[in-house]
Design a protein around this motif. Structure first.
Motif, PDB file in Angstrom:
ATOM      1  N   LEU A 167       0.844  -1.195   0.000  1.00  0.00           N
ATOM      2  CA  LEU A 167       0.000   0.000   0.000  1.00  0.00           C
ATOM      3  C   LEU A 167       0.882   1.249   0.000  1.00  0.00           C
ATOM      4  O   LEU A 167       0.635   2.205  -0.733  1.00  0.00           O
TER       5      LEU A 167
ATOM      6  N   ILE B 176       2.395   2.507  -3.277  1.00  0.00           N
ATOM      7  CA  ILE B 176       1.547   3.380  -4.102  1.00  0.00           C
ATOM      8  C   ILE B 176       1.774   4.832  -3.695  1.00  0.00           C
ATOM      9  O   ILE B 176       2.001   5.705  -4.540  1.00  0.00           O
TER      10      ILE B 176
ATOM     11  N   LEU C 295       3.439   7.955  -5.777  1.00  0.00           N
ATOM     12  CA  LEU C 295       2.690   9.189  -6.071  1.00  0.00           C
ATOM     13  C   LEU C 295       3.459  10.420  -5.624  1.00  0.00           C
ATOM     14  O   LEU C 295       3.341  11.486  -6.228  1.00  0.00           O
TER      15      LEU C 295
ATOM     16  N   LEU D  87       8.484  15.020  -4.948  1.00  0.00           N
ATOM     17  CA  LEU D  87       7.772  16.210  -4.500  1.00  0.00           C
ATOM     18  C   LEU D  87       8.472  16.809  -3.285  1.00  0.00           C
ATOM     19  O   LEU D  87       9.083  16.094  -2.503  1.00  0.00           O
TER      20      LEU D  87
ATOM     21  N   LEU E 187       3.428  14.321   3.217  1.00  0.00           N
ATOM     22  CA  LEU E 187       2.337  14.035   2.289  1.00  0.00           C
ATOM     23  C   LEU E 187       2.067  12.537   2.212  1.00  0.00           C
ATOM     24  O   LEU E 187       0.921  12.090   2.206  1.00  0.00           O
TER      25      LEU E 187
ATOM     26  N   LEU F  73       0.078  11.484   5.139  1.00  0.00           N
ATOM     27  CA  LEU F  73      -1.278  12.000   5.044  1.00  0.00           C
ATOM     28  C   LEU F  73      -2.106  11.164   4.075  1.00  0.00           C
ATOM     29  O   LEU F  73      -3.286  10.905   4.287  1.00  0.00           O
ATOM     30  N   VAL F  74      -1.470  10.728   2.997  1.00  0.00           N
ATOM     31  CA  VAL F  74      -2.194  10.001   1.949  1.00  0.00           C
ATOM     32  C   VAL F  74      -2.414   8.545   2.355  1.00  0.00           C
ATOM     33  O   VAL F  74      -3.479   7.984   2.129  1.00  0.00           O
TER      34      VAL F  74
ATOM     35  N   PRO G 222      -4.769   7.077   6.393  1.00  0.00           N
ATOM     36  CA  PRO G 222      -6.182   6.694   6.482  1.00  0.00           C
ATOM     37  C   PRO G 222      -6.483   5.392   5.745  1.00  0.00           C
ATOM     38  O   PRO G 222      -7.317   4.614   6.197  1.00  0.00           O
ATOM     39  N   LEU G 223      -5.770   5.136   4.670  1.00  0.00           N
ATOM     40  CA  LEU G 223      -6.027   3.914   3.915  1.00  0.00           C
ATOM     41  C   LEU G 223      -5.491   2.690   4.653  1.00  0.00           C
ATOM     42  O   LEU G 223      -5.939   1.570   4.409  1.00  0.00           O
TER      43      LEU G 223
ATOM     44  N   MET H 294      -5.742   2.176   7.835  1.00  0.00           N
ATOM     45  CA  MET H 294      -6.458   1.914   9.081  1.00  0.00           C
ATOM     46  C   MET H 294      -6.983   0.483   9.218  1.00  0.00           C
ATOM     47  O   MET H 294      -6.894  -0.094  10.298  1.00  0.00           O
TER      48      MET H 294
ATOM     49  N   ALA I  51      -1.352  -0.199  -9.430  1.00  0.00           N
ATOM     50  CA  ALA I  51      -1.511   1.200  -9.045  1.00  0.00           C
ATOM     51  C   ALA I  51      -0.140   1.873  -8.914  1.00  0.00           C
ATOM     52  O   ALA I  51       0.054   3.011  -9.355  1.00  0.00           O
TER      53      ALA I  51
ATOM     54  N   ALA J 180       1.217   5.001 -11.021  1.00  0.00           N
ATOM     55  CA  ALA J 180       1.676   6.201 -10.320  1.00  0.00           C
ATOM     56  C   ALA J 180       3.111   6.544 -10.705  1.00  0.00           C
ATOM     57  O   ALA J 180       3.440   7.728 -10.886  1.00  0.00           O
TER      58      ALA J 180
ATOM     59  N   ILE K   5       3.198   8.260 -13.991  1.00  0.00           N
ATOM     60  CA  ILE K   5       2.693   9.632 -13.936  1.00  0.00           C
ATOM     61  C   ILE K   5       3.729  10.548 -13.292  1.00  0.00           C
ATOM     62  O   ILE K   5       4.058  11.603 -13.830  1.00  0.00           O
ATOM     63  N   SER K   6       4.297  10.120 -12.143  1.00  0.00           N
ATOM     64  CA  SER K   6       5.187  11.071 -11.463  1.00  0.00           C
ATOM     65  C   SER K   6       6.547  11.173 -12.142  1.00  0.00           C
ATOM     66  O   SER K   6       7.294  12.077 -11.840  1.00  0.00           O
TER      67      SER K   6
END
Lengths: 250, 232
Positions: free
Chosen positions: B155, B158, B162, B166, B172, B175-176, B179-180, B182, B222, B226, B229-230
């Motif tokens: 997890l 991912i 992302l 940065l 970050l 933070l991202v 919660p996932l 939990m 995923a 990601a 993209i990044s």
């Protein structure tokens, strides 16, 4: 068959069409919310157990429902944007996220205020729905934080779309696992076998508010997408022509 | 393992090569492996100092503390998962290589688990003993930690993909991902608590195993998306 779709996804066309669509969402939305709130707060009888305190459901339930709905709208449009590379649907996802966070916050706040007379505490960790709403709020924050952290708007769109879809897979799991944690919350009263456990004088205002909030949400999203589109296309000719019809640019 | 046909390397060779390289890199720089472990041990020390030394309280809060510490230690190390690859350009090579990127992403996550998750599982009994955890519970705790840390590595990969490149990526990332993550924490800590109370633990372990399988199946795709993209 796909031409209408491509036409809708073109920003200038969307901008014109959405101006006509907003009243169709806003007018029924305001009417339903005015009816629902008036009938809910003044006409519906007081609950025999909870007294007048139950009336907070007329805000709490629509907000809680929309916090989920908004995430679905956000994740689906982010997915469409990622797969078919449609910029407009990324704009929809970007516009929906703060609304979703706000609905989630509203549901949390009203739930907490409701909990004070019902459970005697402002916050009850044992209640799975309150806890999963809180996690939902953090997920919205994470999504918005990722979006603002990436400078390149195209990259921000696509990276946050991946996150939105990962979240969409995880949210049911989070709900289930928080549910497993044991419950204090009253059982579901609206969606259950044998119809809702609520007299119609209480039920109709609630349904009116749920539908009304949803319409208002539609109008707000459209409005936000319009500004988002204008901002994103600010260097395009059609935006200049729209904002400065005389063409007197510097 | 698929054998190489002609000059073309098999589909698993990239996976094996990436795992071997990352584990070797960690071996050469043991600090990267030890820092999360010290962090883990230190968080587990903070709690008794903050809560108080009573054995009853420690026993009660032990499973939760060990799990929170494991979660934070895993997150701390996830930040650097793609960082050095991004900085020296090998991430570009991974993306450009003809090997399927999801498999390479899986390899990165597995290597991360081998260098942080596995050591964490192995030292966790020490924390458990200081929290007065009964001996029978420790094996259950290690089992939940195995499934949990594998899921966290996947997890977290991912989130690391992302946020790679940065500014202030580490805050970050937490933070991202937190919660996932939990469900992993809830089931992990709860299962250990149930085990300590001599209750049935099968449901929690099955859930963690199922979550781990789901993450193994979906997360690499995923992460690969990601990364593309990044790294555009």
């Amino acid at each position: 068959m796909w031409t209408w779709f491509h036409k809708l996804a073109s920003p200038p066309h969307f901008y014109r069409l959405s101006a006509k669509m907003i009243p169709w969402f806003a007018v029924p939305g305001i009417a339903l919310v005015v009816y629902g709130s008036y009938a809910g707060l003044f006409l519906a009888p007081a609950d025999y157990q909870q007294g007048d305190a139950f009336r907070i459901i007329y805000v709490h339930v629509p907000a809680a429902y929309l916090s989920m709905m908004t995430y679905m709208v956000m994740a689906i449009s982010a997915g469409i944007g990622l797969i078919w590379r449609i910029k407009l649907s990324h704009a929809v996802a970007a516009a929906a996220a703060p609304l979703g966070a706000w609905f989630t916050f509203l549901a949390l706040m009203t739930g907490s205020i409701w909990g004070r007379p019902m459970w005697g505490t402002w916050w009850e960790w044992g209640d799975p729905r309150l806890t999963s709403q809180l996690l939902m709020l953090f997920i919205y924050f994470g999504y918005m934080a990722l979006r603002t952290a990436i400078d390149d708007p195209l990259k921000a769109d696509r990276a946050s779309a991946v996150l939105a879809m990962v979240g969409a897979v995880n949210i049911p799991i989070i709900h289930f696992s928080v549910e497993w944690w044991s419950s204090l919350h009253q059982g579901a009263t609206l969606v259950r076998e044998g119809g809702p456990a609520m007299p119609v004088e209480m039920l109709y205002p609630l349904l009116a508010n749920i539908v009304g909030f949803t319409f208002l949400f539609g109008a707000l999203v459209l409005g936000r997408v319009r500004t988002e589109v204008l901002f994103r296309e600010r260097r395009k000719r059609w935006v200049r022509n729209l904002l400065l019809p005389d063409g007197d640019l510097e | 393992m698929t054998t190489a046909s002609g000059n073309h390397p098999g589909i698993w060779s990239g996976l094996v090569a990436v795992i071997r390289r990352d584990v070797l890199l960690a071996w050469k720089r043991p600090g990267d492996v030890l820092n999360p472990l010290f962090f883990f041990a230190m968080i587990s020390t903070l709690f008794p100092l903050a809560i108080g030394p009573s054995a009853e309280q420690l026993q009660f809060s032990g499973p939760g503390v060990v799990w929170v510490a494991a979660l934070l230690a895993a997150l701390l190390s996830l930040n650097s998962l793609f960082l050095s690859d991004h900085e020296d350009g090998s991430l570009d090579q991974l993306i450009l290589s003809p090997q399927p990127l999801p498999l390479l992403a899986l390899a990165k996550a597995l290597a991360h688990w081998l260098t942080t998750g596995l050591p964490l599982v192995l030292v966790s009994p020490l924390m458990a003993i200081t929290f007065q955890m009964p001996a029978g519970t420790i094996s259950i705790m290690m089992l939940t930690l195995v499934f949990g840390t594998v899921s966290l590595s996947l997890l977290g990969s991912i989130g690391a993909a992302l946020t790679v490149g940065l500014h202030r990526g580490s805050a970050l990332l937490s933070l991202v991902i937190l919660p996932l993550a939990m469900p992993i924490l809830i089931f992990g800590a709860r299962t250990v608590s149930l085990a300590a109370a001599d209750d049935a633990v099968a449901a929690g372990i099955y859930f963690l195993a199922a979550y781990c399988m789901l993450a193994l199946t979906l997360a690499p795709f995923a992460t690969a998306a990601a990364l593309r993209i990044s790294n555009e």
